[in-house]
Design an enzyme around this catalytic site. Structure first.
Site, PDB file in Angstrom:
ATOM      1  N   MET A  55      65.953  77.308  10.549  1.00 28.88           N
ATOM      2  CA  MET A  55      66.846  76.609  10.901  1.00 28.88           C
ATOM      3  C   MET A  55      65.215  75.148   9.790  1.00 28.88           C
ATOM      4  O   MET A  55      64.985  74.930   9.973  1.00 28.88           O
ATOM      5  CB  MET A  55      66.558  76.736  12.083  1.00 28.88           C
ATOM      6  CG  MET A  55      66.990  77.591  12.850  1.00 28.88           C
ATOM      7  SD  MET A  55      66.331  77.722  14.290  1.00 28.88           S
ATOM      8  CE  MET A  55      65.927  76.450  15.649  1.00 28.88           C
TER       9      MET A  55
ATOM     10  N   LYS B 202      70.002  72.554   5.547  1.00 24.94           N
ATOM     11  CA  LYS B 202      71.472  73.039   5.016  1.00 24.94           C
ATOM     12  C   LYS B 202      72.897  71.381   5.224  1.00 24.94           C
ATOM     13  O   LYS B 202      73.123  71.750   4.346  1.00 24.94           O
ATOM     14  CB  LYS B 202      71.546  74.310   5.824  1.00 24.94           C
ATOM     15  CG  LYS B 202      70.587  75.344   5.134  1.00 24.94           C
ATOM     16  CD  LYS B 202      71.095  76.096   6.163  1.00 24.94           C
ATOM     17  CE  LYS B 202      70.908  76.524   7.162  1.00 24.94           C
ATOM     18  NZ  LYS B 202      69.947  76.014   7.737  1.00 24.94           N
ATOM     19  N   SER B 203      72.775  71.731   6.410  1.00 22.89           N
ATOM     20  CA  SER B 203      73.980  70.496   6.747  1.00 22.89           C
ATOM     21  C   SER B 203      73.742  69.673   6.170  1.00 22.89           C
ATOM     22  O   SER B 203      75.290  68.574   5.887  1.00 22.89           O
ATOM     23  CB  SER B 203      74.109  70.482   8.138  1.00 22.89           C
ATOM     24  OG  SER B 203      73.969  71.435   8.477  1.00 22.89           O
TER      25      SER B 203
ATOM     26  N   ASP C  21      80.429  75.542   6.340  1.00 22.11           N
ATOM     27  CA  ASP C  21      78.622  75.273   6.900  1.00 22.11           C
ATOM     28  C   ASP C  21      78.419  76.486   8.714  1.00 22.11           C
ATOM     29  O   ASP C  21      79.828  76.999   8.776  1.00 22.11           O
ATOM     30  CB  ASP C  21      78.170  73.983   7.530  1.00 22.11           C
ATOM     31  CG  ASP C  21      76.705  73.720   7.859  1.00 22.11           C
ATOM     32  OD1 ASP C  21      76.264  74.042   6.968  1.00 22.11           O
ATOM     33  OD2 ASP C  21      77.090  72.764   8.644  1.00 22.11           O
ATOM     34  N   GLU C  22      77.435  77.060   8.739  1.00 18.73           N
ATOM     35  CA  GLU C  22      77.368  77.900  10.194  1.00 18.73           C
ATOM     36  C   GLU C  22      77.324  79.217   8.775  1.00 18.73           C
ATOM     37  O   GLU C  22      77.942  80.032  10.374  1.00 18.73           O
ATOM     38  CB  GLU C  22      77.720  77.134  10.848  1.00 18.73           C
ATOM     39  CG  GLU C  22      77.154  75.761  11.588  1.00 18.73           C
ATOM     40  CD  GLU C  22      75.332  76.051  11.883  1.00 18.73           C
ATOM     41  OE1 GLU C  22      75.095  77.006  12.028  1.00 18.73           O
ATOM     42  OE2 GLU C  22      74.988  74.453  12.272  1.00 18.73           O
TER      43      GLU C  22
END
Ligand SMILES: [Zn+2]
Length: 215
Positions: A11, A15-16, A86-87
């Site tokens: 986390m 990434k996003s 994503d995710e």
């Protein structure tokens, strides 16, 4: 050759933000991507980063078929030059297989972004399948740091301030006041010792840690 690339990390590893950056760079070159996400913190059909950027996305809910969706889109004359998911940790192994098929049969690049392991330090099923299938795994090292200053490699979940290592793998969304579940990134050493920033602070203030002379 089109590729399935898995960008993985903890986390808060950015990434996003990278997903949005890839989207920006490619659309600036005239390419058109299809963006998918699942349970983004900004809500259904959104891809957001912690830095505050948001873009529209297709919600890939449980049972969503990536391959069928893209074949449908293309056969209706829609355009798609690449795919962002994503995710991806929340996707099922079957959905990751569909993404691999998108690469092989539709010849599109697929960039998947996901958290590698959960708060128990176990692989998410979607991330496991990505590690198994991806042409390339890129481990993101945007310096997420543990409270001790070491590189954070593990995700911790806290309930009422206490770190827990059991519970449902997925509790969706960021946690706000009133919800007592929280998340924190830690180095492996402190994940193993279940020592969060708050626990460490409390221990430093506690008289229990002062040297004790045996009687
Ligand atoms: Zn640490």
């Amino acid at each position: 050759m089109p590729e399935l690339v898995f960008f993985s990390g903890t986390m808060d590893c950015g990434k996003s933000t990278l997903a949005l950056q890839i989207e920006h760079n490619r659309s600036a070159r005239g390419l058109q991507g299809m963006i998918f996400t699942r349970d983004d913190r900004a809500g259904v059909g959104k891809l957001s980063s912690r830095l505050g950027l948001v873009t529209d996305a297709v919600e890939a809910a449980e049972g969503f078929d990536f391959y069928a969706y893209l074949v449908g889109h293309l056969s209706k004359g829609g355009r798609c030059d690449y795919v962002i998911a994503d995710e991806a940790q929340f996707l099922s192994p079957e959905q990751i297989d569909q993404l691999a098929r998108v690469v092989d049969d539709l010849e599109l690049d697929v960039f998947a972004f996901g958290i590698t392991t959960d708060f128990r330090s176990k692989l998410f099923p979607g991330s496991q399948r990505l590690v198994e299938l991806a042409d390339r795994v890129e481990v993101l090292q945007v310096e997420a740091l543990c409270w001790c200053g070491a590189r954070a490699t593990h995700n911790a979940r806290t309930v009422g301030g206490e770190m827990v290592v059991e519970g449902a793998q997925v509790v969706v969304g960021d946690v706000d006041a009133g919800d007592e579940i929280g998340y924190e990134v830690l180095c492996r050493r402190h994940h193993r010792r279940r020592m969060t920033a708050a626990t460490a602070r409390a221990a430093a203030l506690s008289p229990d840690v002062l040297p004790v002379t045996p009687m």
